[in-house]
Design a protein around this motif. Structure first.
Motif, short mmCIF file in Angstrom:
data_model
loop_
_atom_site.label_atom_id
_atom_site.label_comp_id
_atom_site.label_asym_id
_atom_site.label_seq_id
_atom_site.Cartn_x
_atom_site.Cartn_y
_atom_site.Cartn_z
N ILE A 34 -47.73 -4.88 0.74
CA ILE A 34 -49.16 -4.61 0.97
C ILE A 34 -49.50 -4.99 2.40
CG2 ILE A 34 -51.51 -5.27 0.39
CD1 ILE A 34 -50.35 -3.61 -1.78
N GLY A 35 -50.07 -4.06 3.10
CA GLY A 35 -50.53 -4.31 4.46
C GLY A 35 -52.04 -4.40 4.51
N TRP A 36 -52.54 -5.32 5.30
CA TRP A 36 -53.98 -5.40 5.59
C TRP A 36 -54.21 -4.92 7.01
CZ3 TRP A 36 -57.82 -6.23 2.25
CH2 TRP A 36 -57.55 -6.89 1.05
N PHE A 37 -55.19 -4.06 7.18
CA PHE A 37 -55.54 -3.51 8.48
C PHE A 37 -57.05 -3.64 8.69
CE2 PHE A 37 -51.66 -1.34 9.85
CZ PHE A 37 -50.92 -1.41 8.67
N ARG A 38 -57.46 -3.51 9.92
CA ARG A 38 -58.89 -3.47 10.21
C ARG A 38 -59.15 -2.51 11.35
NH1 ARG A 38 -59.72 -9.60 12.62
NH2 ARG A 38 -58.60 -9.30 14.61
N GLN A 39 -60.36 -1.99 11.34
CA GLN A 39 -60.76 -1.05 12.39
C GLN A 39 -62.20 -1.32 12.77
OE1 GLN A 39 -60.06 3.12 11.52
NE2 GLN A 39 -60.03 3.60 13.71
N ALA A 40 -62.39 -1.71 14.01
CA ALA A 40 -63.72 -1.93 14.54
C ALA A 40 -64.21 -0.64 15.18
CB ALA A 40 -63.70 -3.06 15.57
N PRO A 41 -65.53 -0.47 15.32
CA PRO A 41 -66.06 0.76 15.91
C PRO A 41 -65.46 1.03 17.29
CG PRO A 41 -67.83 -0.48 14.91
CD PRO A 41 -66.61 -1.35 14.87
N GLY A 42 -64.97 2.24 17.51
CA GLY A 42 -64.42 2.62 18.81
C GLY A 42 -63.04 2.08 19.10
N LYS A 43 -62.43 1.41 18.12
CA LYS A 43 -61.10 0.84 18.35
C LYS A 43 -60.09 1.42 17.38
CE LYS A 43 -62.52 -3.56 20.34
NZ LYS A 43 -62.31 -5.04 20.33
N LYS A 44 -58.82 1.27 17.72
CA LYS A 44 -57.75 1.74 16.85
C LYS A 44 -57.61 0.82 15.64
CE LYS A 44 -54.79 3.86 20.38
NZ LYS A 44 -53.45 3.84 21.01
N ARG A 45 -57.08 1.38 14.57
CA ARG A 45 -56.78 0.56 13.40
C ARG A 45 -55.64 -0.39 13.74
NH1 ARG A 45 -56.91 3.50 7.63
NH2 ARG A 45 -58.83 4.17 8.70
N GLU A 46 -55.81 -1.68 13.45
CA GLU A 46 -54.78 -2.65 13.79
C GLU A 46 -54.29 -3.40 12.56
OE1 GLU A 46 -55.84 -6.05 16.12
OE2 GLU A 46 -57.84 -6.25 15.22
N GLY A 47 -53.01 -3.73 12.59
CA GLY A 47 -52.42 -4.49 11.49
C GLY A 47 -52.86 -5.94 11.54
N VAL A 48 -53.25 -6.48 10.40
CA VAL A 48 -53.69 -7.87 10.29
C VAL A 48 -52.62 -8.72 9.61
CG1 VAL A 48 -55.39 -9.40 9.22
CG2 VAL A 48 -56.12 -7.23 10.25
N SER A 49 -52.06 -8.19 8.52
CA SER A 49 -51.07 -8.94 7.76
C SER A 49 -50.27 -8.00 6.88
CB SER A 49 -51.77 -9.99 6.89
OG SER A 49 -50.84 -10.70 6.08
#
Length: 125
Positions: A34-49
């Motif tokens: 299971i991967g956790w990702f996040r995406q802030a407005p105007g930014k690329k989706r990034e891996g968190v864990s």
């Protein structure tokens, strides 16, 4: 049918904590990472864990503040987030891939074929 559903997002003050959940449907977590990702407005989706039976990884930006875990039934993955900062504000996604281990490129969205719809986390005073 393989599905993952996130929940637990919300508004929290800087320095606060929040726990996200990722519920698995159509599979158990024995042989799935299971991967956790996040995406802030105007930014690329990034891996968190990434968490699996065999390995766990964290992005440098969250190491020491975020902890991923799996429940005993192996149907839900949690992301405990502490010492939250405004820059943690984003839509958080969980994703899954059929693999015993998190790959060395666990942080790449292309590694995961199945995604949830996301949950909003806002860190603000």
């Amino acid at each position: 049918q393989v599905q993952v559903v996130e929940s637990g997002g919300g508004l929290v003050q800087p320095g606060g904590s929040l726990r996200l959940s990722c519920a698995a449907s159509g599979f158990t977590l024995d042989y799935h990472a299971i991967g956790w990702f996040r995406q802030a407005p105007g930014k690329k989706r990034e891996g968190v864990s990434c968490i699996s039976d065999g390995s766990t990884y964290y992005a440098d930006s969250v190491k020491g503040r975020f902890v991923a875990s799996v429940d005993s039934a192996k149907t839900t993955v949690y992301l405990q987030m502490s010492s939250l900062k405004p820059e943690d504000t984003a839509i958080y996604y969980c994703a899954t891939v059929s693999s015993y281990y998190c790959s060395y490129s666990w942080y790449a969205p292309s590694e995961y074929p199945y995604w949830g719809q996301g949950t909003q986390v806002t860190v603000s005073s």
